[in-house]
Design a protein around this motif. Structure first.
Motif, PDB file in Angstrom:
ATOM      1  N   PRO A 168      11.982 -25.951   4.177  1.00 31.73           N
ATOM      2  CA  PRO A 168      11.935 -24.731   4.889  1.00 31.73           C
ATOM      3  C   PRO A 168      10.889 -23.869   5.070  1.00 31.73           C
ATOM      4  N   PHE A 169      10.369 -23.572   3.771  1.00 35.61           N
ATOM      5  CA  PHE A 169       9.137 -22.850   3.704  1.00 35.61           C
ATOM      6  C   PHE A 169       7.978 -23.580   4.747  1.00 35.61           C
ATOM      7  N   THR A 170       7.792 -24.951   4.155  1.00 36.24           N
ATOM      8  CA  THR A 170       6.839 -25.496   5.078  1.00 36.24           C
ATOM      9  C   THR A 170       7.022 -25.321   6.650  1.00 36.24           C
ATOM     10  N   ARG A 171       8.405 -25.621   6.981  1.00 34.72           N
ATOM     11  CA  ARG A 171       8.569 -25.434   8.735  1.00 34.72           C
ATOM     12  C   ARG A 171       8.276 -23.969   8.874  1.00 34.72           C
ATOM     13  N   PHE A 172       8.525 -23.021   8.344  1.00 35.34           N
ATOM     14  CA  PHE A 172       8.297 -21.565   8.609  1.00 35.34           C
ATOM     15  C   PHE A 172       6.775 -21.378   8.853  1.00 35.34           C
ATOM     16  N   ALA A 177      14.704  -5.220  -1.675  1.00 34.26           N
ATOM     17  CA  ALA A 177      16.097  -4.531  -1.439  1.00 34.26           C
ATOM     18  C   ALA A 177      17.149  -5.865  -1.182  1.00 34.26           C
ATOM     19  N   LEU A 178      16.472  -7.018  -1.196  1.00 32.47           N
ATOM     20  CA  LEU A 178      17.486  -8.166  -0.881  1.00 32.47           C
ATOM     21  C   LEU A 178      18.191  -8.496  -2.188  1.00 32.47           C
ATOM     22  N   PRO A 179      19.574  -8.678  -1.538  1.00 29.79           N
ATOM     23  CA  PRO A 179      20.618  -8.856  -2.905  1.00 29.79           C
ATOM     24  C   PRO A 179      20.466 -10.262  -3.648  1.00 29.79           C
ATOM     25  N   CYS A 180      19.628 -11.109  -3.004  1.00 35.33           N
ATOM     26  CA  CYS A 180      19.408 -12.134  -3.810  1.00 35.33           C
ATOM     27  C   CYS A 180      18.055 -12.888  -3.056  1.00 35.33           C
ATOM     28  N   PRO A 181      17.327 -13.566  -4.305  1.00 33.36           N
ATOM     29  CA  PRO A 181      15.997 -14.317  -3.636  1.00 33.36           C
ATOM     30  C   PRO A 181      16.128 -15.384  -2.670  1.00 33.36           C
ATOM     31  N   SER A 182      17.361 -16.087  -2.552  1.00 29.68           N
ATOM     32  CA  SER A 182      17.389 -17.149  -1.687  1.00 29.68           C
ATOM     33  C   SER A 182      17.227 -16.525  -0.082  1.00 29.68           C
ATOM     34  N   LEU A 183      17.396 -15.120   0.137  1.00 29.56           N
ATOM     35  CA  LEU A 183      17.478 -14.707   1.410  1.00 29.56           C
ATOM     36  C   LEU A 183      15.862 -14.180   1.666  1.00 29.56           C
ATOM     37  N   HIS A 184      15.015 -14.499   0.881  1.00 30.08           N
ATOM     38  CA  HIS A 184      13.487 -14.028   1.242  1.00 30.08           C
ATOM     39  C   HIS A 184      13.128 -14.860   2.429  1.00 30.08           C
ATOM     40  N   LEU A 185      13.238 -16.182   2.651  1.00 32.30           N
ATOM     41  CA  LEU A 185      12.933 -16.916   3.928  1.00 32.30           C
ATOM     42  C   LEU A 185      13.784 -16.386   5.108  1.00 32.30           C
ATOM     43  N   VAL A 224      -8.181 -26.291 -12.050  1.00 35.25           N
ATOM     44  CA  VAL A 224      -6.917 -25.619 -12.379  1.00 35.25           C
ATOM     45  C   VAL A 224      -5.751 -26.942 -12.793  1.00 35.25           C
ATOM     46  N   ARG A 225      -4.643 -26.142 -13.538  1.00 35.53           N
ATOM     47  CA  ARG A 225      -3.725 -27.385 -13.836  1.00 35.53           C
ATOM     48  C   ARG A 225      -2.626 -27.512 -12.719  1.00 35.53           C
ATOM     49  N   ALA A 226      -2.072 -28.493 -12.498  1.00 39.42           N
ATOM     50  CA  ALA A 226      -1.329 -28.932 -11.464  1.00 39.42           C
ATOM     51  C   ALA A 226      -0.316 -28.052 -11.254  1.00 39.42           C
ATOM     52  N   GLU A 227       0.484 -27.460 -12.567  1.00 42.95           N
ATOM     53  CA  GLU A 227       1.390 -26.543 -12.522  1.00 42.95           C
ATOM     54  C   GLU A 227       1.386 -24.967 -12.108  1.00 42.95           C
ATOM     55  N   GLU A 228      -0.332 -24.710 -12.112  1.00 45.55           N
ATOM     56  CA  GLU A 228      -0.523 -23.307 -11.534  1.00 45.55           C
ATOM     57  C   GLU A 228      -0.655 -23.350 -10.162  1.00 45.55           C
ATOM     58  N   VAL A 229      -0.580 -24.389  -9.568  1.00 45.09           N
ATOM     59  CA  VAL A 229      -0.857 -24.459  -8.152  1.00 45.09           C
ATOM     60  C   VAL A 229       0.747 -23.941  -7.548  1.00 45.09           C
ATOM     61  N   PRO A 230       0.588 -22.900  -6.464  1.00 48.60           N
ATOM     62  CA  PRO A 230       1.961 -22.506  -6.050  1.00 48.60           C
ATOM     63  C   PRO A 230       2.647 -23.308  -5.255  1.00 48.60           C
ATOM     64  N   ASP A 231       3.821 -23.236  -5.233  1.00 48.31           N
ATOM     65  CA  ASP A 231       4.757 -24.275  -4.435  1.00 48.31           C
ATOM     66  C   ASP A 231       4.617 -24.379  -2.931  1.00 48.31           C
ATOM     67  N   GLY A 232       4.179 -23.463  -2.357  1.00 49.50           N
ATOM     68  CA  GLY A 232       3.832 -23.229  -0.943  1.00 49.50           C
ATOM     69  C   GLY A 232       2.454 -24.215  -0.609  1.00 49.50           C
ATOM     70  N   VAL A 233       1.783 -24.766  -1.628  1.00 47.34           N
ATOM     71  CA  VAL A 233       0.730 -25.665  -1.545  1.00 47.34           C
ATOM     72  C   VAL A 233       1.185 -26.981  -1.836  1.00 47.34           C
ATOM     73  N   THR A 234       1.830 -27.026  -2.993  1.00 48.87           N
ATOM     74  CA  THR A 234       2.121 -28.396  -3.565  1.00 48.87           C
ATOM     75  C   THR A 234       3.148 -29.210  -2.577  1.00 48.87           C
ATOM     76  N   GLY A 260       1.400 -20.827  11.473  1.00 51.51           N
ATOM     77  CA  GLY A 260       0.287 -21.733  11.991  1.00 51.51           C
ATOM     78  C   GLY A 260      -0.883 -21.499  11.595  1.00 51.51           C
ATOM     79  N   ASP A 261      -1.822 -21.521  12.630  1.00 49.59           N
ATOM     80  CA  ASP A 261      -3.153 -21.176  12.418  1.00 49.59           C
ATOM     81  C   ASP A 261      -3.161 -19.709  12.569  1.00 49.59           C
ATOM     82  N   SER A 262      -2.711 -18.761  12.676  1.00 48.77           N
ATOM     83  CA  SER A 262      -3.028 -17.360  12.850  1.00 48.77           C
ATOM     84  C   SER A 262      -3.790 -16.750  12.123  1.00 48.77           C
ATOM     85  N   ASP A 263      -3.706 -17.323  10.615  1.00 47.31           N
ATOM     86  CA  ASP A 263      -4.515 -16.485   9.670  1.00 47.31           C
ATOM     87  C   ASP A 263      -5.946 -16.966   9.786  1.00 47.31           C
TER      88      ASP A 263
END
Length: 495
Positions: A215-219, A100-108, A197-207, A225-228
């Motif tokens: 901002p996603f890294t900080r979140f 229901a988010l009006p734009c992807p930028s609000l995901h964080l 794997v190819r480098a471009e296949e790795v998610p941004d959250g990892v690279t 953190g290590d809750s997972d």
């Protein structure tokens, strides 16, 4: 209960005596992240758990705006609790799910808002007459591990990914390569030799994990953190036949004794079969349209890119041209309400805009292949239906899922995504659709054979005595044993 009261405190449904005091730990609490792709597998898990363990009480926690969606997909035996969704500007009031988010930028911003549910969730656990047997909660709801630990409850984490993709992400985050230069092949540490794997296949959250200004890294560092990895175990919507080779690599990132529990496909474990007595709603009439083409089995290609990815009008134009040029009938679920095809699609093809019964469509004998973004839920649904895929990944771990399906399982083909190119041309679409759908070609036959193999493996896994069915039984047994024996050391959500 009026909406105002619902937002001031949590709401329990459907029975007034649902939380009557009972002896022992016979209660599992499930808390999905508020996104349809995250909720659905855990709704199926709640259903399967309630059905297979009749003496076990199961409660699903969500927010008021998600109650109707959840209730319509749960049996009456599963309780529902609604925690008030926090006000968190600039998130619009009433937005309680990522779709229901009006734009992807609000995901964080949305993820940050869910962190404010910690207090109400702690109050809910404290209100129970006795501590639950376990909490099963989403990876993004990192605060739930600490709340569960404070309540003396084991926490099992769910991230909606395959063991294959999860292990790769964790391995490359822990031991990143020298660079993620596009085009570079990366041998993944700790994984079987065939996994590169190819480098471009790795998610941004990892690279981008090493970038403290991201901002996603900080979140992730501050809120998850290590809750997972400190959870008691990890729940996987997968099965041994697809993912067993990668389980040990995944488990190596968790505390000693933690296990990955492969209990999927969860919609099958829940008995939610597209060819069963319960028929999915079909407001667009997709199934009746397919019935008219049933005399030509496997002739129709189905296209859907899920609910999260944004596709430009230019790309939609190229895609429809390529589909028409392929000569294969198609059924295409398009999310855009404004885009119009620049070409006449003809009477043998159909574009729909509303909700479609995807599992029933994939199970239909007229459908021969699936053009998909390769979200893991869609991958599982396609393979469970025995249908090969044209993998067209877009975000997150979808590129890894595409490699898993096409390069390792052999149940699909991949669209050619050129580094730096924003649009896939119509000629590439036409070529790959034909490769997927031309039933007489050697490549297509092989893909269909592998998809049918996966279908049989999925059916076997959830059947009586199957690997996924047994994992679901043993999960509850082992949880009960850790409390009965007074065990606190086995990854017991220590703080």
């Amino acid at each position: 209960m009026p909406e105002s009261e619902l937002r001031r405190g949590f709401r329990c449904a459907p029975r007034a005596d649902y939380f009557a005091a009972v002896a022992g730990r016979d209660h599992v609490v499930i808390f999905p992240f508020m996104a349809k792709g995250h909720m659905l597998p855990l709704l199926h898990f709640a259903t399967a758990l309630s059905a297979q363990h009749g003496r076990l009480r199961v409660t699903l926690v969500t927010t008021p705006g998600n109650v109707a969606f959840a209730r319509s997909r749960l049996p009456a035996s599963v309780g529902l609790v609604a925690l008030p969704f926090p006000s968190f500007p600039p998130l619009p009031e009433g937005v309680e799910s990522t779709d229901a988010l009006p734009c992807p930028s609000l995901h964080l911003t949305f993820m940050q808002a869910t962190g404010l549910l910690r207090g109400p969730f702690a109050e809910f656990l404290a209100s129970l007459p006795s501590p639950p047997l376990a909490l099963v909660s989403d990876f993004f709801l990192g605060f739930t591990r600490r709340v569960a630990a404070d309540a003396g409850v084991r926490r099992i984490v769910f991230n909606g990914m395959s063991c294959f993709a999860s292990a790769i992400c964790k391995a490359l985050a822990a031991s990143p390569p020298t660079s993620f230069e596009p085009g570079t092949m990366i041998q993944v540490p700790g994984m079987p030799e065939h996994v590169a794997v190819r480098a471009e296949e790795v998610p941004d959250g990892v690279t981008k994990r090493a970038d403290p200004d991201n901002p996603f890294t900080r979140f992730f560092m501050d809120e998850i953190g290590d809750s997972d990895v400190r959870s008691w175990g990890v729940l996987s919507n997968s099965l041994d036949a697809l993912d067993a080779a990668y389980v040990s690599a995944l488990e190596s990132f968790y505390e000693t004794g933690a296990r990955a529990w492969l209990v999927g496909p969860l919609f099958m474990a829940a008995g939610d079969m597209p060819d069963g007595e319960k028929k999915e709603q079909d407001p667009e009439g997709c199934l009746s349209w397919l019935d008219e083409r049933a005399a030509h089995p496997g002739s129709v290609v189905y296209i859907s890119f899920g609910t999260q990815a944004h596709i430009t009008d230019v790309q939609l134009d190229e895609l429809v041209h390529g589909l028409v040029q392929s000569g294969h009938p198609f059924l295409w679920a398009v999310r855009s309400d404004t885009w119009s095809p620049p070409v006449d699609v003809g009477p043998n093809n159909r574009i729909v805009r509303g909700w479609v019964p995807q599992r029933s469509i994939l199970a239909h004998k007229a459908v021969g292949g699936f053009v998909s973004h390769c979200g893991w839920n869609s991958v599982m649904e396609s393979l469970a239906a025995g249908k090969p895929m044209l993998a067209w990944p877009m975000i997150a771990e979808q590129h890894l899922n595409a490699r898993h399906v096409a390069n390792i399982l052999g149940a699909g083909v991949r669209i050619a995504l050129k580094v730096g190119a924003d649009v896939v041309g119509s000629a590439e679409v036409e070529e790959k659709v034909r490769e997927l759908m031309d039933a007489e070609s050697k490549a297509a036959k092989r893909m269909r054979e592998r998809a049918v193999w996966a279908q049989q493996a999925a059916k076997s896994a959830v059947s009586h005595g199957g690997t996924s069915a047994m994992a679901l039984l043993k999960l509850v047994e082992e949880l009960q044993e850790t409390y009965d024996d007074g065990v606190v050391g086995k990854c017991a959500n220590s703080v």
